[in-house]
Scaffold this motif. Structure first.
Motif, PDB file in Angstrom:
ATOM      1  N   LYS A  14       4.489 -11.614   1.156  1.00 36.70           N
ATOM      2  CA  LYS A  14       3.572 -10.700   1.853  1.00 36.70           C
ATOM      3  C   LYS A  14       3.560  -9.331   1.176  1.00 36.70           C
ATOM      4  N   VAL A  15       4.758  -8.864   0.826  1.00 33.81           N
ATOM      5  CA  VAL A  15       4.872  -7.559   0.179  1.00 33.81           C
ATOM      6  C   VAL A  15       4.167  -7.592  -1.181  1.00 33.81           C
ATOM      7  N   ARG A  16       4.473  -8.630  -1.954  1.00 36.42           N
ATOM      8  CA  ARG A  16       3.868  -8.762  -3.281  1.00 36.42           C
ATOM      9  C   ARG A  16       2.358  -8.777  -3.205  1.00 36.42           C
ATOM     10  N   ARG A  17       1.853  -9.547  -2.256  1.00 39.17           N
ATOM     11  CA  ARG A  17       0.412  -9.702  -2.134  1.00 39.17           C
ATOM     12  C   ARG A  17      -0.249  -8.349  -1.836  1.00 39.17           C
ATOM     13  N   PHE A  18       0.398  -7.590  -0.938  1.00 44.56           N
ATOM     14  CA  PHE A  18      -0.171  -6.285  -0.588  1.00 44.56           C
ATOM     15  C   PHE A  18      -0.127  -5.329  -1.784  1.00 44.56           C
ATOM     16  N   VAL A  19       1.017  -5.274  -2.457  1.00 39.73           N
ATOM     17  CA  VAL A  19       1.154  -4.379  -3.610  1.00 39.73           C
ATOM     18  C   VAL A  19       0.128  -4.749  -4.686  1.00 39.73           C
ATOM     19  N   HIS A  98      13.737   5.411  -7.539  1.00 39.48           N
ATOM     20  CA  HIS A  98      13.482   5.553  -6.114  1.00 39.48           C
ATOM     21  C   HIS A  98      13.490   4.162  -5.500  1.00 39.48           C
ATOM     22  N   VAL A  99      14.153   4.060  -4.365  1.00 33.66           N
ATOM     23  CA  VAL A  99      14.371   2.744  -3.767  1.00 33.66           C
ATOM     24  C   VAL A  99      13.722   2.665  -2.391  1.00 33.66           C
ATOM     25  N   LEU A 100      12.989   1.591  -2.163  1.00 37.84           N
ATOM     26  CA  LEU A 100      12.429   1.335  -0.830  1.00 37.84           C
ATOM     27  C   LEU A 100      12.919  -0.027  -0.337  1.00 37.84           C
ATOM     28  N   ILE A 101      13.366  -0.038   0.909  1.00 43.01           N
ATOM     29  CA  ILE A 101      13.746  -1.295   1.547  1.00 43.01           C
ATOM     30  C   ILE A 101      12.653  -1.667   2.538  1.00 43.01           C
ATOM     31  N   ILE A 102      12.126  -2.846   2.384  1.00 45.11           N
ATOM     32  CA  ILE A 102      11.217  -3.381   3.401  1.00 45.11           C
ATOM     33  C   ILE A 102      11.979  -4.487   4.119  1.00 45.11           C
ATOM     34  N   TRP A 103      12.067  -4.360   5.430  1.00 44.40           N
ATOM     35  CA  TRP A 103      12.777  -5.364   6.214  1.00 44.40           C
ATOM     36  C   TRP A 103      11.836  -6.499   6.575  1.00 44.40           C
ATOM     37  N   GLU A 104      12.449  -7.663   6.650  1.00 43.42           N
ATOM     38  CA  GLU A 104      11.722  -8.885   7.026  1.00 43.42           C
ATOM     39  C   GLU A 104      10.858  -8.674   8.274  1.00 43.42           C
ATOM     40  N   CYS A 105      11.432  -8.023   9.308  1.00 41.34           N
ATOM     41  CA  CYS A 105      10.677  -7.851  10.557  1.00 41.34           C
ATOM     42  C   CYS A 105       9.492  -6.908  10.369  1.00 41.34           C
ATOM     43  N   LYS A 109       4.699  -6.764  10.900  1.00 40.84           N
ATOM     44  CA  LYS A 109       3.791  -5.749  11.449  1.00 40.84           C
ATOM     45  C   LYS A 109       3.029  -5.166  10.281  1.00 40.84           C
ATOM     46  N   LYS A 110       1.864  -5.689  10.088  1.00 38.06           N
ATOM     47  CA  LYS A 110       1.059  -5.375   8.914  1.00 38.06           C
ATOM     48  C   LYS A 110       0.943  -3.864   8.667  1.00 38.06           C
ATOM     49  N   ASP A 111       0.632  -3.104   9.735  1.00 36.16           N
ATOM     50  CA  ASP A 111       0.424  -1.662   9.573  1.00 36.16           C
ATOM     51  C   ASP A 111       1.687  -0.955   9.099  1.00 36.16           C
ATOM     52  N   VAL A 112       2.824  -1.363   9.688  1.00 33.46           N
ATOM     53  CA  VAL A 112       4.095  -0.737   9.342  1.00 33.46           C
ATOM     54  C   VAL A 112       4.412  -0.994   7.872  1.00 33.46           C
ATOM     55  N   MET A 113       4.308  -2.244   7.496  1.00 35.05           N
ATOM     56  CA  MET A 113       4.619  -2.623   6.118  1.00 35.05           C
ATOM     57  C   MET A 113       3.689  -1.912   5.135  1.00 35.05           C
ATOM     58  N   GLY A 115       1.915   0.764   5.552  1.00 40.59           N
ATOM     59  CA  GLY A 115       2.121   2.212   5.574  1.00 40.59           C
ATOM     60  C   GLY A 115       3.315   2.619   4.735  1.00 40.59           C
ATOM     61  N   LYS A 116       4.409   1.907   4.915  1.00 35.36           N
ATOM     62  CA  LYS A 116       5.628   2.227   4.168  1.00 35.36           C
ATOM     63  C   LYS A 116       5.416   2.089   2.662  1.00 35.36           C
ATOM     64  N   ILE A 117       4.797   0.992   2.289  1.00 33.43           N
ATOM     65  CA  ILE A 117       4.598   0.728   0.860  1.00 33.43           C
ATOM     66  C   ILE A 117       3.642   1.752   0.250  1.00 33.43           C
ATOM     67  N   THR A 118       2.559   2.037   0.967  1.00 28.57           N
ATOM     68  CA  THR A 118       1.573   2.978   0.434  1.00 28.57           C
ATOM     69  C   THR A 118       2.202   4.362   0.253  1.00 28.57           C
ATOM     70  N   ASN A 119       2.944   4.812   1.259  1.00 28.05           N
ATOM     71  CA  ASN A 119       3.598   6.128   1.153  1.00 28.05           C
ATOM     72  C   ASN A 119       4.557   6.166  -0.020  1.00 28.05           C
TER      73      ASN A 119
END
Ligand SMILES: [Zn+2]
Length: 125
Positions: A14-19, A98-105, A109-113, A115-119
């Motif tokens: 999911k993360v890969r696809r969004f990025v 710079h390190v970002l952790i995206i949690w499974e949960c 939540k599409k918006d949360v994920m 938002g975090k990645i975009t920022n």
């Protein structure tokens, strides 16, 4: 970490696809970086880890709770993972990453994920 985490898990995809949809180029599971980050943006000096809530002990998260049985076993196992994560993040930061952790949960939540990645990707550029 490879023994406990298969490559290309659902949250990671999911993360890969969004990025990818944002048009960023990245490398996957770079072995010569501490902790083999899931996504690496070399020129931007950024990495993303997609962490399972249980295995990496997401605090205050339902999925991060330890099982009631064999508590000592699980406690040690998860504690080792968490210590390793912390050490890896420190090493990466020392290297200027710079390190970002995206949690499974969060990937649920599409918006949360998103938002975090975009920022994260817009920062420090
Ligand atoms: Zn979680």
């Amino acid at each position: 970490m490879s023994a406990i985490r298969a490559k290309g898990t659902k949250p990671e995809i999911k993360v890969r696809r969004f990025v990818y949809s944002l048009g960023y180029h990245y490398r996957l599971h770079v072995k010569d970086l501490p902790g083999k980050p899931d996504l690496v943006f070399k020129q931007r000096k950024k990495v993303i880890f997609v962490h399972g809530c249980f295995w990496h002990h997401h605090e205050n998260c339902k999925k991060g709770r330890l099982p009631k049985s064999r508590q000592e076993y699980w406690h040690n196992k998860i504690f080792n993972n968490v210590s390793r994560d912390i050490a890896n993040i420190e090493k990466l930061e020392k290297m200027g990453m710079h390190v970002l952790i995206i949690w499974e949960c969060e990937t649920q939540k599409k918006d949360v994920m998103e938002g975090k990645i975009t920022n994260f990707l817009n920062e420090y550029t």
